[in-house]
Design a protein around this motif. Structure first.
Motif, PDB file in Angstrom:
ATOM      1  N   ASP A 106     -72.198  38.955 -41.180  1.00  0.00           N
ATOM      2  CA  ASP A 106     -71.098  39.385 -42.049  1.00  0.00           C
ATOM      3  C   ASP A 106     -70.050  38.291 -42.217  1.00  0.00           C
ATOM      4  OD1 ASP A 106     -72.284  41.832 -42.512  1.00  0.00           O
ATOM      5  OD2 ASP A 106     -71.081  42.907 -41.020  1.00  0.00           O
ATOM      6  N   GLU A 107     -69.728  37.588 -41.124  1.00  0.00           N
ATOM      7  CA  GLU A 107     -68.752  36.499 -41.212  1.00  0.00           C
ATOM      8  C   GLU A 107     -69.271  35.367 -42.093  1.00  0.00           C
ATOM      9  OE1 GLU A 107     -67.964  35.436 -37.151  1.00  0.00           O
ATOM     10  OE2 GLU A 107     -66.838  37.280 -36.770  1.00  0.00           O
ATOM     11  N   GLU A 110     -69.247  36.460 -45.748  1.00  0.00           N
ATOM     12  CA  GLU A 110     -67.891  36.440 -46.297  1.00  0.00           C
ATOM     13  C   GLU A 110     -67.446  35.011 -46.606  1.00  0.00           C
ATOM     14  OE1 GLU A 110     -63.363  37.740 -45.056  1.00  0.00           O
ATOM     15  OE2 GLU A 110     -65.054  38.839 -44.184  1.00  0.00           O
ATOM     16  N   ARG A 111     -67.738  34.082 -45.693  1.00  0.00           N
ATOM     17  CA  ARG A 111     -67.392  32.673 -45.934  1.00  0.00           C
ATOM     18  C   ARG A 111     -68.105  32.131 -47.176  1.00  0.00           C
ATOM     19  NH1 ARG A 111     -68.185  32.233 -40.442  1.00  0.00           N
ATOM     20  NH2 ARG A 111     -70.181  31.203 -40.724  1.00  0.00           N
ATOM     21  N   GLY A 113     -68.972  33.956 -49.704  1.00  0.00           N
ATOM     22  CA  GLY A 113     -68.567  34.716 -50.884  1.00  0.00           C
ATOM     23  C   GLY A 113     -69.673  35.598 -51.442  1.00  0.00           C
ATOM     24  N   THR A 115     -72.553  39.078 -50.508  1.00  0.00           N
ATOM     25  CA  THR A 115     -72.707  40.292 -49.729  1.00  0.00           C
ATOM     26  C   THR A 115     -73.639  40.068 -48.544  1.00  0.00           C
ATOM     27  OG1 THR A 115     -74.640  41.054 -50.960  1.00  0.00           O
ATOM     28  CG2 THR A 115     -72.459  41.705 -51.820  1.00  0.00           C
ATOM     29  N   ARG A 116     -73.596  40.996 -47.618  1.00  0.00           N
ATOM     30  CA  ARG A 116     -74.511  40.960 -46.476  1.00  0.00           C
ATOM     31  C   ARG A 116     -75.954  40.949 -46.968  1.00  0.00           C
ATOM     32  NH1 ARG A 116     -74.208  46.123 -42.875  1.00  0.00           N
ATOM     33  NH2 ARG A 116     -72.382  45.116 -41.981  1.00  0.00           N
ATOM     34  N   TYR A 119     -76.936  37.628 -48.364  1.00  0.00           N
ATOM     35  CA  TYR A 119     -77.053  36.637 -47.300  1.00  0.00           C
ATOM     36  C   TYR A 119     -78.377  36.792 -46.562  1.00  0.00           C
ATOM     37  CZ  TYR A 119     -75.793  33.562 -43.473  1.00  0.00           C
ATOM     38  OH  TYR A 119     -75.784  32.531 -42.570  1.00  0.00           O
TER      39      TYR A 119
END
Length: 131
Positions: A106-107, A110-111, A113, A115-116, A119
């Motif tokens: 999640d981190e 977010e970095r 930009g 979604t989970r 990613y």
């Protein structure tokens, strides 16, 4: 998942992979790994284009068949190239993973930009390209 036989050749910083069963489907790069990654992308794009245009997609040959046809020359190597096609639709999937790993995902998402889900899908594609 289907795999096509790729034929890897090259030296120094110029490498290429051609797909034995699909004329004109090639990948290239400065390393064998980069050439294979590019061939995976090329195979996906060529097969998707053929399918969308109603053109037949050749079935993958075995390594033994490619060898028997004499398609692999001196200094060349057979590599397996996975075909990973997008289906054009998303599906919900429940996954069980460690809470610490999920937090790290999640981190990182977010970095980046994204979604989970995006990613995890990106990480899976990268892993498949190296398989």
């Amino acid at each position: 998942m289907l795999h096509y036989v790729g034929i890897l050749d090259g030296a120094n910083d110029v490498w290429g992979v051609r797909i034995a069963d699909i004329d004109g489907c090639v990948g290239g790069g400065s390393t064998p790994e980069a050439a294979l990654a590019d061939a995976i992308t090329a195979l996906r794009d060529v097969v998707a284009h053929k399918k969308s245009g109603g053109h037949p997609v050749p079935s993958p040959s075995s390594v033994a068949d490619v060898l028997a046809r004499g398609e692999i020359g001196e200094g060349e190597t057979a590599v397996m190239v996975p075909l990973v096609l997008d289906a054009g639709r998303n599906v919900r999937a429940n996954l069980t993973i460690d809470a610490g790993l999920l937090e790290a995902i999640d981190e990182a998402a977010e970095r980046s930009g994204i979604t989970r889900s995006a990613y995890v899908a990106s990480a899976a594609r990268e892993k498949l390209m190296r398989a």
